[in-house]
Design a protein around this motif. Structure first.
Motif, PDB file in Angstrom:
ATOM      1  N   GLY A  26       7.761  -9.358 -24.250  1.00  0.00           N
ATOM      2  CA  GLY A  26       8.554  -9.070 -25.442  1.00  0.00           C
ATOM      3  C   GLY A  26       8.750  -7.588 -25.686  1.00  0.00           C
ATOM      4  N   ARG A  27       8.358  -6.763 -24.736  1.00  0.00           N
ATOM      5  CA  ARG A  27       8.508  -5.317 -24.848  1.00  0.00           C
ATOM      6  C   ARG A  27       8.274  -4.696 -23.473  1.00  0.00           C
ATOM      7  NH1 ARG A  27       3.091  -2.061 -26.148  1.00  0.00           N
ATOM      8  NH2 ARG A  27       1.576  -3.401 -25.067  1.00  0.00           N
ATOM      9  N   THR A  28       8.625  -3.438 -23.323  1.00  0.00           N
ATOM     10  CA  THR A  28       8.178  -2.683 -22.159  1.00  0.00           C
ATOM     11  C   THR A  28       6.813  -2.101 -22.498  1.00  0.00           C
ATOM     12  OG1 THR A  28       9.310  -0.683 -22.936  1.00  0.00           O
ATOM     13  CG2 THR A  28      10.512  -2.121 -21.420  1.00  0.00           C
ATOM     14  N   VAL A  29       5.900  -2.128 -21.558  1.00  0.00           N
ATOM     15  CA  VAL A  29       4.508  -1.749 -21.830  1.00  0.00           C
ATOM     16  C   VAL A  29       4.225  -0.343 -21.306  1.00  0.00           C
ATOM     17  CG1 VAL A  29       3.719  -4.140 -21.789  1.00  0.00           C
ATOM     18  CG2 VAL A  29       3.686  -2.803 -19.675  1.00  0.00           C
ATOM     19  N   PRO A  30       3.242   0.349 -21.900  1.00  0.00           N
ATOM     20  CA  PRO A  30       2.869   1.672 -21.405  1.00  0.00           C
ATOM     21  C   PRO A  30       2.487   1.608 -19.926  1.00  0.00           C
ATOM     22  CG  PRO A  30       1.802   1.214 -23.510  1.00  0.00           C
ATOM     23  CD  PRO A  30       2.438  -0.061 -23.066  1.00  0.00           C
ATOM     24  N   THR A  31       3.063   2.497 -19.146  1.00  0.00           N
ATOM     25  CA  THR A  31       2.919   2.451 -17.695  1.00  0.00           C
ATOM     26  C   THR A  31       2.700   3.858 -17.148  1.00  0.00           C
ATOM     27  OG1 THR A  31       4.421   0.543 -17.607  1.00  0.00           O
ATOM     28  CG2 THR A  31       4.057   1.735 -15.553  1.00  0.00           C
ATOM     29  N   ALA A  32       1.841   3.968 -16.131  1.00  0.00           N
ATOM     30  CA  ALA A  32       1.596   5.255 -15.475  1.00  0.00           C
ATOM     31  C   ALA A  32       1.517   5.043 -13.974  1.00  0.00           C
ATOM     32  CB  ALA A  32       0.302   5.888 -15.991  1.00  0.00           C
ATOM     33  N   ALA A  33       1.999   6.036 -13.208  1.00  0.00           N
ATOM     34  CA  ALA A  33       1.950   5.943 -11.750  1.00  0.00           C
ATOM     35  C   ALA A  33       0.499   5.874 -11.273  1.00  0.00           C
ATOM     36  CB  ALA A  33       2.652   7.144 -11.129  1.00  0.00           C
ATOM     37  N   ALA A  34       0.256   5.091 -10.219  1.00  0.00           N
ATOM     38  CA  ALA A  34      -1.091   4.946  -9.656  1.00  0.00           C
ATOM     39  C   ALA A  34      -0.956   4.543  -8.195  1.00  0.00           C
ATOM     40  CB  ALA A  34      -1.891   3.905 -10.432  1.00  0.00           C
ATOM     41  N   SER A  35      -2.048   4.668  -7.457  1.00  0.00           N
ATOM     42  CA  SER A  35      -2.040   4.266  -6.051  1.00  0.00           C
ATOM     43  C   SER A  35      -3.325   3.536  -5.716  1.00  0.00           C
ATOM     44  CB  SER A  35      -1.850   5.477  -5.135  1.00  0.00           C
ATOM     45  OG  SER A  35      -2.845   6.456  -5.360  1.00  0.00           O
ATOM     46  N   LEU A  36      -3.233   2.691  -4.709  1.00  0.00           N
ATOM     47  CA  LEU A  36      -4.343   1.846  -4.277  1.00  0.00           C
ATOM     48  C   LEU A  36      -4.582   2.106  -2.795  1.00  0.00           C
ATOM     49  CD1 LEU A  36      -6.288  -0.449  -5.110  1.00  0.00           C
ATOM     50  CD2 LEU A  36      -4.480  -2.074  -4.518  1.00  0.00           C
ATOM     51  N   VAL A  37      -5.755   2.633  -2.466  1.00  0.00           N
ATOM     52  CA  VAL A  37      -6.078   3.004  -1.091  1.00  0.00           C
ATOM     53  C   VAL A  37      -6.695   1.818  -0.361  1.00  0.00           C
ATOM     54  CG1 VAL A  37      -7.475   4.550   0.352  1.00  0.00           C
ATOM     55  CG2 VAL A  37      -6.401   5.412  -1.741  1.00  0.00           C
ATOM     56  N   ARG A  65      -5.109  -5.939   3.466  1.00  0.00           N
ATOM     57  CA  ARG A  65      -6.002  -4.816   3.708  1.00  0.00           C
ATOM     58  C   ARG A  65      -5.620  -4.080   4.993  1.00  0.00           C
ATOM     59  NH1 ARG A  65     -10.037  -4.201  -0.238  1.00  0.00           N
ATOM     60  NH2 ARG A  65      -9.977  -2.148   0.716  1.00  0.00           N
ATOM     61  N   ARG A  66      -5.651  -2.749   4.909  1.00  0.00           N
ATOM     62  CA  ARG A  66      -5.444  -1.919   6.097  1.00  0.00           C
ATOM     63  C   ARG A  66      -6.146  -0.594   5.884  1.00  0.00           C
ATOM     64  NH1 ARG A  66       0.445  -1.379   8.420  1.00  0.00           N
ATOM     65  NH2 ARG A  66      -0.059  -3.574   8.836  1.00  0.00           N
ATOM     66  N   PHE A  67      -7.111  -0.314   6.739  1.00  0.00           N
ATOM     67  CA  PHE A  67      -7.907   0.899   6.631  1.00  0.00           C
ATOM     68  C   PHE A  67      -7.000   2.128   6.752  1.00  0.00           C
ATOM     69  CE2 PHE A  67     -10.820   4.112   8.576  1.00  0.00           C
ATOM     70  CZ  PHE A  67     -11.678   4.231   7.492  1.00  0.00           C
ATOM     71  N   GLY A  68      -7.090   3.036   5.758  1.00  0.00           N
ATOM     72  CA  GLY A  68      -6.317   4.271   5.776  1.00  0.00           C
ATOM     73  C   GLY A  68      -4.944   4.196   5.132  1.00  0.00           C
ATOM     74  N   ALA A  69      -4.490   2.995   4.772  1.00  0.00           N
ATOM     75  CA  ALA A  69      -3.168   2.844   4.156  1.00  0.00           C
ATOM     76  C   ALA A  69      -3.266   3.029   2.640  1.00  0.00           C
ATOM     77  CB  ALA A  69      -2.578   1.478   4.476  1.00  0.00           C
ATOM     78  N   THR A  70      -2.106   3.238   1.992  1.00  0.00           N
ATOM     79  CA  THR A  70      -2.040   3.398   0.537  1.00  0.00           C
ATOM     80  C   THR A  70      -0.812   2.675   0.006  1.00  0.00           C
ATOM     81  OG1 THR A  70      -3.115   5.567   0.647  1.00  0.00           O
ATOM     82  CG2 THR A  70      -1.922   5.043  -1.372  1.00  0.00           C
ATOM     83  N   VAL A  71      -0.976   1.999  -1.118  1.00  0.00           N
ATOM     84  CA  VAL A  71       0.142   1.353  -1.809  1.00  0.00           C
ATOM     85  C   VAL A  71       0.395   2.109  -3.110  1.00  0.00           C
ATOM     86  CG1 VAL A  71       0.913  -0.746  -2.980  1.00  0.00           C
ATOM     87  CG2 VAL A  71      -0.341  -0.913  -0.819  1.00  0.00           C
ATOM     88  N   GLU A  72       1.630   2.538  -3.302  1.00  0.00           N
ATOM     89  CA  GLU A  72       2.008   3.200  -4.545  1.00  0.00           C
ATOM     90  C   GLU A  72       2.479   2.157  -5.546  1.00  0.00           C
ATOM     91  OE1 GLU A  72       1.410   6.305  -5.011  1.00  0.00           O
ATOM     92  OE2 GLU A  72       0.890   6.735  -2.922  1.00  0.00           O
TER      93      GLU A  72
END
Length: 312
Positions: A26-37, A65-72
């Protein structure tokens, strides 16, 4: 009236879309950029028409899962109600689990519902059954390792550090020093029946393992999280009490084994940790147990097939 708790949810897909957020929350929610290694993404075909209608897409992403990869991605700040709405939106292929972000903070994320399907580097810890005692082929753990490595010999690894006789308390103390050089993304804790055993000669300082299951699992979960690894708890197999007798100064009963099973399940459900139940495959199949406790090679094969269906 209880106030809603704040929740942080890492999104790498459609939940970042403002139209999806508005439809769900019912709204846009507070959001911040993050990454997952330690993760990468792969496509997942969606067949749920309501999810397709909300997102406008029939192919979403899932984490692998992948060693050394990152998901933005992004961290969404949600209320209790909004987190429940996000849970309802995600299809059964996903389940909500805790992850460690590149920032060092933890957050919820939707991972593959089958915990070993997305794994690459697995550590198995436990007792003699996880070790593979009574099976020259190494038990269910060795069969799991063979299949997992065969699927991707370059990137997949399985390390079995199980020690016969271990309890969960022993595993909690042993495993931290073993993890760093192995870089696990998934830690399988095979909670055997040693935690349910009762000494025949009860010492005055005896510490009943069942009474401390929750504390021990909480500690193991914290260790797994510190290594950015997913914790998977494997429950005890069926016990043929008529054949166990008194084993190395210990007594094993179905009542105590079932109490252990229930305690593990309850903790895992309450803490959003994967629990794989191993009780039913050997139930009443006494011919698949060597001594009422340890599976025969055929029993280990049955356990492996069951585990594979649940987890990969």
């Amino acid at each position: 009236m209880t106030e809603s708790r704040p929740h942080t949810l890492f999104s790498f897909g459609t939940l970042q879309d403002e139209q999806v957020q508005t439809a769900l929350f019912g709204r846009t929610v507070p959001t911040a950029a993050a990454s997952l290694v330690g993760y990468t993404t792969k496509p997942l075909v969606i067949v749920d028409e309501s999810v397709i209608a909300t997102s406008g897409q029939d192919v979403h992403l899932t984490l692998e899962r992948r060693f050394g990869a990152t998901v933005e991605g992004s961290v969404l700040h949600l209320s209790d109600r909004e987190l429940a709405a996000a849970d309802a939106y995600e299809v059964d292929d996903y389940t909500r689990r805790r992850v460690l972000l590149a920032s060092g903070e933890t957050a919820w994320a939707y991972l593959d519902a089958k915990p070993l399907r997305s794994a690459a580097r697995i550590v198995i810890a436990g007792d003699s059954i996880a070790y593979g005692r009574c099976d020259p082929q190494g038990g269910w753990a060795a069969r799991l390792a063979a299949a997992h490595i065969a699927a991707n010999e370059i990137e997949h690894r399985v390390f079995n550090v199980a020690i016969p006789g271990s309890t969960l308390t022993d595993v909690r103390e042993q495993i931290p020093a073993l993890l760093a050089p192995r870089h696990p993304d998934t830690i399988v804790i095979a909670a055997g029946i040693n935690d349910s055993a009762q000494p025949l000669a009860m010492p005055e300082d005896h510490r009943d393992g069942l009474a401390h299951i929750a504390d021990t699992l909480t500690s193991l979960a914290a260790t797994a999280q510190s290594h950015n690894a997913r914790l998977v708890v494997v429950g005890p197999a069926w016990v043929d009490e008529a054949r166990t007798h008194d084993y190395e100064g210990l007594r094993f009963t179905q009542a105590r084994a079932l109490a252990l099973r229930e305690a593990l399940q309850t903790w895992c459900v309450g803490n959003h940790v994967d629990y794989l139940d191993m009780w039913e495959p050997l139930r009443d199949k006494t011919e698949l147990l060597v001594d009422g406790i340890h599976p025969t090679p055929e029993g280990h094969e049955v356990l492996h097939r069951h585990l594979n269906a649940l987890s990969s």
